[in-house]
Design an enzyme around this catalytic site. Structure first.
Site, PDB file in Angstrom:
ATOM      1  N   SER A   1      -9.010 -23.968 -81.194  1.00 13.69           N
ATOM      2  CA  SER A   1     -10.109 -23.059 -80.891  1.00 13.69           C
ATOM      3  C   SER A   1      -9.716 -21.625 -81.239  1.00 13.69           C
ATOM      4  O   SER A   1      -8.528 -21.314 -81.361  1.00 13.69           O
ATOM      5  CB  SER A   1     -10.497 -23.178 -79.409  1.00 13.69           C
ATOM      6  N   GLY A   2     -10.719 -20.757 -81.376  1.00 17.01           N
ATOM      7  CA  GLY A   2     -10.497 -19.440 -81.976  1.00 17.01           C
ATOM      8  C   GLY A   2     -10.302 -18.285 -81.025  1.00 17.01           C
ATOM      9  O   GLY A   2     -10.475 -17.126 -81.423  1.00 17.01           O
TER      10      GLY A   2
ATOM     11  N   CYS B   1       2.027 -28.724 -59.093  1.00 22.90           N
ATOM     12  CA  CYS B   1       1.847 -28.062 -57.803  1.00 22.90           C
ATOM     13  C   CYS B   1       3.047 -28.373 -56.925  1.00 22.90           C
ATOM     14  O   CYS B   1       3.881 -29.228 -57.260  1.00 22.90           O
ATOM     15  CB  CYS B   1       0.558 -28.512 -57.119  1.00 22.90           C
TER      16      CYS B   1
ATOM     17  N   VAL C   1     -21.856 -27.246 -80.347  1.00 27.68           N
ATOM     18  CA  VAL C   1     -22.992 -27.439 -79.444  1.00 27.68           C
ATOM     19  C   VAL C   1     -23.945 -26.262 -79.593  1.00 27.68           C
ATOM     20  O   VAL C   1     -23.558 -25.175 -80.030  1.00 27.68           O
ATOM     21  CB  VAL C   1     -22.551 -27.563 -77.971  1.00 27.68           C
TER      22      VAL C   1
ATOM     23  N   ILE D   1       0.544 -36.408 -65.487  1.00 27.72           N
ATOM     24  CA  ILE D   1       0.958 -37.040 -66.743  1.00 27.72           C
ATOM     25  C   ILE D   1      -0.253 -37.116 -67.662  1.00 27.72           C
ATOM     26  O   ILE D   1      -1.312 -37.605 -67.270  1.00 27.72           O
ATOM     27  CB  ILE D   1       1.508 -38.460 -66.488  1.00 27.72           C
TER      28      ILE D   1
ATOM     29  N   GLY E   1       2.361 -26.963 -70.714  1.00 26.87           N
ATOM     30  CA  GLY E   1       2.364 -26.214 -71.964  1.00 26.87           C
ATOM     31  C   GLY E   1       2.941 -27.002 -73.115  1.00 26.87           C
ATOM     32  O   GLY E   1       3.122 -28.224 -73.041  1.00 26.87           O
ATOM     33  N   GLU E   2       3.251 -26.277 -74.168  1.00 25.52           N
ATOM     34  CA  GLU E   2       3.821 -26.875 -75.372  1.00 25.52           C
ATOM     35  C   GLU E   2       4.789 -25.879 -76.007  1.00 25.52           C
ATOM     36  O   GLU E   2       4.539 -24.674 -76.002  1.00 25.52           O
ATOM     37  CB  GLU E   2       2.716 -27.223 -76.373  1.00 25.52           C
TER      38      GLU E   2
END
Length: 618
Positions: free
Chosen positions: A369-370, A5, A296, A47, A67-68
């Site tokens: 995740s899909g 931010c 779940v 961090i 991000g990556e």
């Protein structure tokens, strides 16, 4: 998982403002924060558990990043060949920006949102990834430019004024999520996926005043000049001559390669597993690298995939961790869910996603995740509709118009809705996977109708694919609205709420390149959706995987007085009178409670707004 931010202009003496702003998003990185503070700008980044640098300072630039970069090693090698020394992903971004400008965005592989401050020219450059995996918000308040990964950071900026965007509310009632670029907070905008912005204080801005809740749209006169541009466009270009076996091979190769790079890490990784094909495919493809799979479910019959998921994990040799969510747990967490969302989201699956991430964080800091497979490969049941409506839609327009008029005066019998929908063009009948309140229904329940039109949102997107078939048009609309606005917003916030990273292997450009070339018959046919994709996935496990996707029994609960009373109390809150004819809402609830109508989705949409408003305004 990280977040950032900041704001332009001179801060306070003790830097309390920027500290409070970044503390609001502590869940995005609970291991501390890095800061850059100068007279021109204040910036901060959370961090995460890896200790990676998400804020980097050089003589020329300051960058904050969430991000990556999955091609970091490749980019690092290319840059170091020029003599530079690279240690972090943020350094890669700055080197690429210095050399290539905005063209650098096409070189990146992975989810990202980042902002670069040019210290010499006092300019800002910010960008968001191709599909909207990572969020980025901005606005102009008190003549200064604000930015953040989550809107809630803005609450601690002294010049920020909370004001509800009523148009956003009206459109939300139809879509069930915030669908506009301007958010529920007037003056706060989301940078769209695959876009970048440049911002700079205008040369003639001295002495001008700016309404804190009305920042400019790009191109208007303001204390801050903002220019927004698209840097990439996802397009479908079906190859009608494609051969099914070859396409199945391409899908499997692309998915396998993407899962491989997404599963590479120096820390343990798991998967979120439902009983559907998307998460099963990822879990099977990554089974040798992941630690656990997490599922779940609920006690209600038909709303639990735990048994199927357990059997599947035994089949592929993965440790399965599961949890049954009680109704009490579900209803208790709802206010927190809306707080983490920043804007109201009425998708009950988001709550199940929250519990799945909460379960996973006890074991791993990152999950696969899909998300994205349905939009890419044609997976939603509604995509069958153009095939089922074909006997009517093929008729001349004047005949369809007659059929529609006749159907509307018919009694409410089976087939009436079919005739009405079939008489309409796809652009009229489909706004995405959720269509909650029609424009007429919104006018009935709202105390202030703004006159906003649904087509104002959908028409510009449909226009880009006007020459393609109806199934592809529907996918294209979902790719640009439903996916970033509901699915990915949900995924980011529920993972962030639990301080874990969620990676989405399907949402990778090489995977989309394969999906975008599939002819419609390989995506949707009379027997199934995601046809070619399912055949590719079937190479990795036995049996058909039926999609439920963390279903939630809200319809059943809302027919129990115990839970209907919670909703009724929310509808009766004094602030709801400012927006709704509350007696109309109570009527919707009563008719559902008595079993006369299924109003569960309408009720849940308004109820979610009520909870959200209570968290941020009341």
């Amino acid at each position: 998982m990280s977040g950032f931010c900041g704001f332009t202009g001179i801060g306070d003496e003790e830097n309390i403002v920027i500290k409070n702003m970044v503390e609001r998003i502590v869940h995005r990185g609970p291991y501390g924060a890095d800061f850059y503070v100068a007279d021109e700008i204040s910036m901060a980044a959370r961090i995460d558990f890896t200790g990676n640098e998400f804020l980097t300072i050089t003589d020329a630039y300051v960058i904050v990043f969430d991000g990556e970069l999955y091609n970091f090693a490749e980019l690092k090698e290319e840059i170091e060949a020029t003599g530079a020394k690279i240690e972090t992903e943020t350094e890669v971004l700055m080197h690429l920006f210095e050399k290539n400008g905005e063209e650098m965005l096409n070189l990146l592989r992975g989810p990202f949102a980042f902002l670069i401050y040019d210290r010499k020219n006092n300019e800002i450059f910010a960008a968001r990834d191709s599909f909207g995996i990572k969020p980025l918000y901005y606005g102009v308040f008190g003549g200064e430019f604000l930015f953040s990964s989550e809107i809630k950071s803005f609450l601690d900026y002294p010049e920020f004024e909370k004001k509800l965007n009523r148009t956003a509310l009206e459109q939300y009632l139809s879509f069930q999520y915030s669908v506009l670029d301007e958010t529920f907070f007037s003056g706060v905008f989301k940078l769209p996926p695959a876009h970048f912005l440049r911002a700079k204080h205008a040369a003639n801005s001295e002495g001008t005043s700016q309404e804190p809740h009305a920042p400019p749209q790009p191109g208007t006169d303001s204390a801050v000049k903002i220019e927004i541009s698209r840097w990439w466009q996802a397009t479908f270009s079906p190859d009608i001559g494609a051969i099914i076996d070859e396409e199945i091979e391409k899908i499997d190769e692309a998915v396998a390669e993407s899962v491989k790079i997404h599963a590479e890490a120096e820390f343990p990784i798991g998967t979120l597993l439902s009983g559907g094909v998307d998460s099963s495919y990822i879990t099977a493809a990554s089974s040798k690298k992941i630690e656990n799979a997490f599922t779940v479910g609920f006690e209600n019959a038909g709303f639990c995939e735990i048994q199927q998921a357990t059997a599947f994990c035994e089949e592929i040799g993965v440790v399965h961790i599961r949890k049954t969510i009680s109704p009490e747990e579900f209803w208790e967490v709802l206010p927190d869910i809306q707080y983490y969302m920043d804007e109201p989201l009425a998708d009950p699956a988001a709550v199940a996603q929250f519990f799945a991430c909460e379960l996973a964080k006890e074991y791993v800091p990152c999950v696969l995740s899909g998300e994205g497979a349905d939009e890419f490969f044609g997976g939603y049941t509604i995509y069958h509709e153009p095939l089922s409506l074909a006997p009517i839609t093929r008729l001349p327009p004047f005949l369809r118009k007659f059929i529609c008029a006749f159907a509307k005066i018919m009694p409410n019998i089976k087939g009436k809705n079919y005739l009405i929908r079939a008489s309409k063009e796809v652009e009229e009948r489909f706004i995405g996977n959720a269509f909650i309140f029609s424009e007429d229904e919104r006018k009935e329940i709202l105390s202030y109708p703004t006159g906003a039109k649904i087509s104002e949102v959908t028409a510009p997107i449909y226009h880009k694919v006007k020459s393609l078939d109806d199934v592809t048009k529907m996918q294209f609309l979902d790719l640009h609205l439903w996916l970033p606005g509901d699915i990915l917003h949900n995924a980011d916030r529920m993972a962030a709420a639990n301080s874990i990273t969620m990676r989405v292997p399907y949402l990778d450009k090489p995977v989309f390149e394969v999906a975008s070339k599939l002819p419609t018959r390989f995506r949707v046919n009379k027997s199934t959706c995601k046809y070619a994709f399912r055949r590719a996935a079937a190479r990795h496990f036995k049996g058909e995987k039926k999609r439920l996707g963390f279903p939630v029994p809200t319809r059943e609960w809302l027919r129990q007085e115990k839970y209907a009373a919670i909703v009724r109390d929310a509808f009766n809150e004094e602030y709801m009178l400012k927006f709704f004819h509350v007696e109309k809402l109570q009527s919707l609830l009563d008719r559902h409670l008595r079993g006369k109508e299924d109003n569960s989705r309408k009720i849940w949409t308004v109820f979610s707004f009520a909870l959200w408003y209570r968290e941020f305004f009341s």
